[in-house]
Enzyme design. Structure first.
Site, short mmCIF file in Angstrom:
data_model
loop_
_atom_site.label_atom_id
_atom_site.label_comp_id
_atom_site.label_asym_id
_atom_site.label_seq_id
_atom_site.Cartn_x
_atom_site.Cartn_y
_atom_site.Cartn_z
N HIS A 85 0.85 -1.20 0.00
CA HIS A 85 0.00 0.00 0.00
C HIS A 85 0.88 1.25 0.00
O HIS A 85 1.66 1.45 0.91
CB HIS A 85 -0.93 0.00 1.21
CG HIS A 85 -2.15 -0.84 1.01
ND1 HIS A 85 -3.37 -0.56 1.55
CD2 HIS A 85 -2.33 -1.96 0.26
CE1 HIS A 85 -4.26 -1.47 1.17
NE2 HIS A 85 -3.64 -2.34 0.40
N TYR A 138 -9.46 5.69 7.26
CA TYR A 138 -9.74 5.97 8.67
C TYR A 138 -10.69 7.16 8.70
O TYR A 138 -10.32 8.25 8.26
CB TYR A 138 -8.46 6.37 9.41
CG TYR A 138 -7.39 5.29 9.52
CD1 TYR A 138 -6.53 5.00 8.45
CD2 TYR A 138 -7.22 4.58 10.70
CE1 TYR A 138 -5.54 4.03 8.57
CE2 TYR A 138 -6.22 3.60 10.83
CZ TYR A 138 -5.40 3.34 9.76
OH TYR A 138 -4.41 2.38 9.88
N PRO A 183 -5.12 0.58 18.36
CA PRO A 183 -4.77 0.08 17.03
C PRO A 183 -4.79 1.13 15.91
O PRO A 183 -4.38 0.83 14.78
CB PRO A 183 -5.82 -1.01 16.76
CG PRO A 183 -6.93 -0.74 17.72
CD PRO A 183 -6.36 -0.03 18.88
N LYS A 197 0.44 0.01 15.02
CA LYS A 197 1.82 -0.08 15.51
C LYS A 197 2.12 -1.29 16.40
O LYS A 197 3.28 -1.62 16.63
CB LYS A 197 2.17 1.19 16.31
CG LYS A 197 2.26 2.44 15.45
CD LYS A 197 3.51 2.42 14.61
CE LYS A 197 3.51 3.47 13.53
NZ LYS A 197 3.69 2.93 12.18
N TYR A 241 3.65 6.68 10.00
CA TYR A 241 2.84 5.51 9.60
C TYR A 241 3.71 4.42 8.99
O TYR A 241 3.50 3.23 9.25
CB TYR A 241 1.74 5.94 8.62
CG TYR A 241 0.63 4.91 8.46
CD1 TYR A 241 -0.40 4.82 9.39
CD2 TYR A 241 0.63 4.02 7.38
CE1 TYR A 241 -1.41 3.87 9.26
CE2 TYR A 241 -0.38 3.07 7.24
CZ TYR A 241 -1.39 3.00 8.18
OH TYR A 241 -2.38 2.06 8.04
#
Ligand code: RFL
Ligand code: PHB
Length: 389
Positions: free
Chosen positions: A72, A200, A292, A296, A384
């Site tokens: 991704h 998200y 979550p 991580k 990220y």
């Protein structure tokens, strides 16, 4: 029985550590409370950082991940109707790998016989003894028979609820904790994902996440009270809620189907330090928990055991004491930064019962800033994809 390192727990941290130590010629033994099938059936993390995929490559356990995992190069934050793309590839030159934790566990477990890693499944009543000495022991029972495992070191890879952290006297350790006033209700279904990338979403009804395991298997989450009764959430109600929270564009692309797993997980930030007491070293969820939202937890477990295996191997091969002495502070430096990022994304993307319109406007302003500032997106992207080891 005797071994170099007794590892409690056959989750990702315990099994990766065992493989790393075996690769260096050491003799670890893993004690796991659950059965192999139970460990393989746990549905958890989905996103691997480069540091984690590099580690699996170093162990020659990355072939299936490269064949079946999804690279991704970006993900989205959503605020109501608006989608903000975090272009990981353009902002950092890197990417993440979407490959389920249960697949990582399968790859680690399948390699156990060939690599000569000893794992005792269904080890009951694990108890640690003399951890502050040079000759620690673990007693446990298997099929009703008691056993003792003697080791030079013990690695506590037994997750948040395991016995290892509790073996450290309260006077020695410090706990830092934040419990969030909500959980994530997760659903897994054999339907195509609603988008090629993760979304998200911060919606007035609460947070939602659209994730995936493959082109035909989707993983979704919605923010929900921790005491939610799952019977009150039949699949259709979850799909309806996801369609609203993910916004008209992505929500409109959802393919519905029967859930194959449905569960609720509480959200918590937690750090216990130091991560060492005498001959006992903690790694992964036994020492720290992240909510979550930043993806991580598994990645921190992998970085902890990278540091710990380096230190243990240096001790066994060169008699180097310094690396072991430095393990806790080295690991914690990375852990605290991941704690910060996970707390930040959680704070930005969820509805908090105690929030007033002011805090809600702060979230809106921050999301608008991220949408319009490359520097803000770059900071999110850098965290990220995973900070360097
Ligand atoms: P684990 O995986 O909990 O493994 C601990 C093992 O220890 C065993 N054990 C014992 N064994 C012997 N005797 C005892 N008395 C024992 N007590 C416990 C347990 O049976 C178990 O096998 O900890 P580990 O290895 O440190 O790994 C941590 C990760 O599993 C965890 O951080 C992640 O799953 C967190 N997480 C995510 N992490 C990511 O990096 N990316 C993600 O996308 C992500 N998504 C998630 C997540 C966790 C979630 N839940 C359910 C908490 C999504 C969710 C919903
Ligand atoms: C998942 O697919 O389970 C997942 C993905 C990203 C997260 C958390 C969980 O941040």
């Amino acid at each position: 029985m005797k071994c170099d390192v007794a590892i409690v727990g056959a989750g990702p941290s315990g099994l990766i550590l065992a493989h790393l130590l075996r690769q260096a010629g050491l003799e670890p033994v893993v004690l796991e409370r659950r059965s192999k099938d139970y460990v393989l059936s746990r549905i958890r993390a989905g996103v691997l950082e480069k540091t984690t995929t590099n580690l699996l490559e170093r162990l020659n356990l990355a072939d299936r991940m490269h064949a079946e995992g999804l690279v991704h190069e970006g993900f989205h934050l959503a605020d109501g109707e608006k989608l903000i793309r975090i272009d990981l590839a353009e902002l950092t030159g890197s990417s993440v790998m979407v490959y389920g934790q249960s697949e990582v566990q399968r790859d680690l477990i399948d390699a156990i016989p060939a690599r000569g890693v000893e794992v005792v499944w269904e080890a009951d009543d694990v108890a640690l003894h003399d951890v502050d000495s040079d000759a620690p022991r673990i007693t446990y029972s298997k099929n009703g028979t008691s056993h003792t495992l003697e080791a030079r070191f013990i690695a506590g890879c037994d997750g948040f609820h395991g016995p290892c952290r509790k073996a450290i006297p309260e006077t020695v350790g410090v706990t830092h904790e934040r419990v969030y006033p909500f959980g994530w209700l997760g659903i897994l279904a054999d339907v195509p994902p609603c988008d090629d990338e993760l979304i998200y979403a911060n919606h007035a009804n609460g947070f939602a996440l659209a994730s995936m395991r493959s082109a035909t298997r989707s993983r979704y989450y919605i923010q929900a009270p921790v005491d939610t009764n799952l019977d009150e959430w039949p699949d259709e109600r979850i799909w309806d809620e996801l369609a609203v929270r993910l916004g008209p564009e992505a929500g409109g692309r959802i393919t519905r189907g029967a859930s194959i797993e449905k569960s609720i997980a509480p959200l918590r930030s937690f750090v216990f330090e130091p991560m060492r007491h005498g001959s006992l070293f903690l790694a992964g969820d036994s020492a720290h928990i992240v909510p979550p939202t930043g993806a991580k937890g598994l990645n921190l477990a992998a970085s902890d055991v990278t540091y710990l295996s380096d230190a243990l191997i240096a001790w066994f091969k060169q008699g180097d004491q310094n690396a072991l002495d430095g393990y806790s502070s080295r690991a914690l430096a990375r852990i605290w930064k991941s704690e910060r990022f996970s707390w930040y994304l959680t704070s930005l993307m969820h509805q908090f019962p105690e929030h007033s319109s002011f805090e809600r406007e702060m979230q809106r302003a921050e999301l608008d800033y991220i949408a319009n500032s490359r520097a803000a997106r770059e900071s999110i992207a850098e965290n990220y994809i995973g900070l360097p080891l």
